[in-house]
Design a protein around this motif. Structure first.
Motif, PDB file in Angstrom:
ATOM      1  N   LYS A 252       0.079   3.309  51.493  1.00  0.00           N
ATOM      2  CA  LYS A 252       0.740   3.585  50.212  1.00  0.00           C
ATOM      3  C   LYS A 252       0.341   2.557  49.160  1.00  0.00           C
ATOM      4  CE  LYS A 252       4.764   5.979  52.040  1.00  0.00           C
ATOM      5  NZ  LYS A 252       6.217   5.992  52.171  1.00  0.00           N
ATOM      6  N   ASP A 253       0.252   1.279  49.569  1.00  0.00           N
ATOM      7  CA  ASP A 253      -0.144   0.227  48.632  1.00  0.00           C
ATOM      8  C   ASP A 253      -1.569   0.449  48.126  1.00  0.00           C
ATOM      9  OD1 ASP A 253       2.310  -0.995  48.983  1.00  0.00           O
ATOM     10  OD2 ASP A 253       1.574  -2.297  50.593  1.00  0.00           O
ATOM     11  N   GLU A 254      -2.469   0.831  49.023  1.00  0.00           N
ATOM     12  CA  GLU A 254      -3.854   1.084  48.632  1.00  0.00           C
ATOM     13  C   GLU A 254      -3.944   2.278  47.691  1.00  0.00           C
ATOM     14  OE1 GLU A 254      -6.269  -0.656  52.502  1.00  0.00           O
ATOM     15  OE2 GLU A 254      -5.568   1.418  52.526  1.00  0.00           O
ATOM     16  N   LYS A 255      -3.126   3.295  47.912  1.00  0.00           N
ATOM     17  CA  LYS A 255      -3.127   4.463  47.027  1.00  0.00           C
ATOM     18  C   LYS A 255      -2.659   4.103  45.624  1.00  0.00           C
ATOM     19  CE  LYS A 255      -2.534   7.976  50.588  1.00  0.00           C
ATOM     20  NZ  LYS A 255      -1.659   9.006  51.149  1.00  0.00           N
ATOM     21  N   THR A 256      -1.664   3.213  45.524  1.00  0.00           N
ATOM     22  CA  THR A 256      -1.195   2.798  44.200  1.00  0.00           C
ATOM     23  C   THR A 256      -2.249   1.951  43.496  1.00  0.00           C
ATOM     24  OG1 THR A 256      -0.026   0.904  45.168  1.00  0.00           O
ATOM     25  CG2 THR A 256       1.250   2.910  44.804  1.00  0.00           C
ATOM     26  N   ILE A 257      -2.950   1.106  44.245  1.00  0.00           N
ATOM     27  CA  ILE A 257      -4.030   0.303  43.665  1.00  0.00           C
ATOM     28  C   ILE A 257      -5.124   1.224  43.132  1.00  0.00           C
ATOM     29  CG2 ILE A 257      -5.909  -1.304  44.207  1.00  0.00           C
ATOM     30  CD1 ILE A 257      -3.977  -2.649  46.213  1.00  0.00           C
TER      31      ILE A 257
ATOM     32  N   THR B 142      -8.073   3.629  38.788  1.00  0.00           N
ATOM     33  CA  THR B 142      -8.708   4.844  38.279  1.00  0.00           C
ATOM     34  C   THR B 142      -8.288   5.098  36.837  1.00  0.00           C
ATOM     35  OG1 THR B 142      -8.734   5.775  40.506  1.00  0.00           O
ATOM     36  CG2 THR B 142      -9.044   7.314  38.694  1.00  0.00           C
ATOM     37  N   LYS B 143      -7.012   4.876  36.542  1.00  0.00           N
ATOM     38  CA  LYS B 143      -6.543   5.030  35.157  1.00  0.00           C
ATOM     39  C   LYS B 143      -7.207   4.020  34.224  1.00  0.00           C
ATOM     40  CE  LYS B 143      -2.027   6.938  36.226  1.00  0.00           C
ATOM     41  NZ  LYS B 143      -0.571   6.692  36.236  1.00  0.00           N
ATOM     42  N   SER B 144      -7.590   2.874  34.787  1.00  0.00           N
ATOM     43  CA  SER B 144      -8.251   1.833  33.996  1.00  0.00           C
ATOM     44  C   SER B 144      -9.758   2.037  33.922  1.00  0.00           C
ATOM     45  CB  SER B 144      -7.950   0.457  34.598  1.00  0.00           C
ATOM     46  OG  SER B 144      -6.568   0.225  34.616  1.00  0.00           O
TER      47      SER B 144
ATOM     48  N   VAL C 269     -12.093   2.064  36.261  1.00  0.00           N
ATOM     49  CA  VAL C 269     -12.893   1.183  37.118  1.00  0.00           C
ATOM     50  C   VAL C 269     -13.797   2.048  37.983  1.00  0.00           C
ATOM     51  CG1 VAL C 269     -12.769  -0.580  38.922  1.00  0.00           C
ATOM     52  CG2 VAL C 269     -11.042  -0.519  37.126  1.00  0.00           C
ATOM     53  N   LYS C 270     -15.024   1.605  38.196  1.00  0.00           N
ATOM     54  CA  LYS C 270     -15.983   2.359  39.003  1.00  0.00           C
ATOM     55  C   LYS C 270     -15.532   2.385  40.463  1.00  0.00           C
ATOM     56  CE  LYS C 270     -19.981   1.403  36.133  1.00  0.00           C
ATOM     57  NZ  LYS C 270     -21.340   0.829  36.098  1.00  0.00           N
ATOM     58  N   PRO C 271     -15.820   3.496  41.165  1.00  0.00           N
ATOM     59  CA  PRO C 271     -15.386   3.621  42.561  1.00  0.00           C
ATOM     60  C   PRO C 271     -15.878   2.493  43.470  1.00  0.00           C
ATOM     61  CG  PRO C 271     -16.060   5.748  41.746  1.00  0.00           C
ATOM     62  CD  PRO C 271     -16.398   4.750  40.675  1.00  0.00           C
ATOM     63  N   ARG C 272     -17.097   2.029  43.269  1.00  0.00           N
ATOM     64  CA  ARG C 272     -17.593   0.945  44.135  1.00  0.00           C
ATOM     65  C   ARG C 272     -16.794  -0.333  43.940  1.00  0.00           C
ATOM     66  NH1 ARG C 272     -23.357   0.232  41.125  1.00  0.00           N
ATOM     67  NH2 ARG C 272     -22.520  -0.525  39.173  1.00  0.00           N
ATOM     68  N   ASN C 273     -16.321  -0.582  42.696  1.00  0.00           N
ATOM     69  CA  ASN C 273     -15.501  -1.768  42.443  1.00  0.00           C
ATOM     70  C   ASN C 273     -14.097  -1.592  43.019  1.00  0.00           C
ATOM     71  OD1 ASN C 273     -17.618  -2.996  41.129  1.00  0.00           O
ATOM     72  ND2 ASN C 273     -17.021  -2.182  39.125  1.00  0.00           N
ATOM     73  N   ILE C 274     -13.608  -0.354  43.019  1.00  0.00           N
ATOM     74  CA  ILE C 274     -12.305  -0.078  43.648  1.00  0.00           C
ATOM     75  C   ILE C 274     -12.388  -0.361  45.136  1.00  0.00           C
ATOM     76  CG2 ILE C 274     -10.641   1.730  44.213  1.00  0.00           C
ATOM     77  CD1 ILE C 274     -11.323   3.051  41.540  1.00  0.00           C
TER      78      ILE C 274
END
Length: 123
Positions: free
Chosen positions: A88-93, A98-100, A102-107
């Motif tokens: 759940k914590d990872e999903k919120t991060i 994503t709203k900000s 940020v590129k998927p590789r950086n996520i």
């Protein structure tokens, strides 16, 4: 693999049949689709366990139907669907990043920094 709960019907009883996730064969969902450069985990592994509850008790009887795997065990769990699930914590991060924009590789790098043992992949 399969299970059934006792429904009260004659001849039916509760059981659970556990098999290797690589058991069975790949079934193509679309008839006209031709597999080219894709892969499948399925390799027809015969490993199976059968369990049923003890009558009048709180325990189970487990029988080994076939204890052999026809493939080698994996050395790493990276890419495994169960282990790669997000908390759940990872999903919120991920939602926040994503709203900000940020590129998927950086996520993914951020998730790996928070949890070194994470087996999540970019997929």
């Amino acid at each position: 693999m399969r299970s059934d709960t006792q429904t009260g019907s004659r001849g039916r009883s509760s059981f659970v049949l556990i098999s290797c996730e690589r058991s069975g064969q790949y079934k193509c969902r679309k008839k006209e689709f031709v597999r080219r450069a894709t892969g499948s985990r399925k390799c027809g592994c015969p490993f199976q366990l059968h369990g049923k509850p003890v009558i009048g008790g709180q325990s189970w009887i487990v029988k080994l139907i076939c204890g052999i795997h026809n493939h080698e065990l994996v050395k790493s769990l990276v890419g495994h669907p169960y282990v790669g699930r997000l908390t759940k914590d990872e999903k919120t991060i991920i939602a926040y990043m994503t709203k900000s924009m940020v590129k998927p590789r950086n996520i993914l790098l951020t998730l790996k920094e928070h949890n070194v043992n994470s087996c999540t992949t970019i997929k």
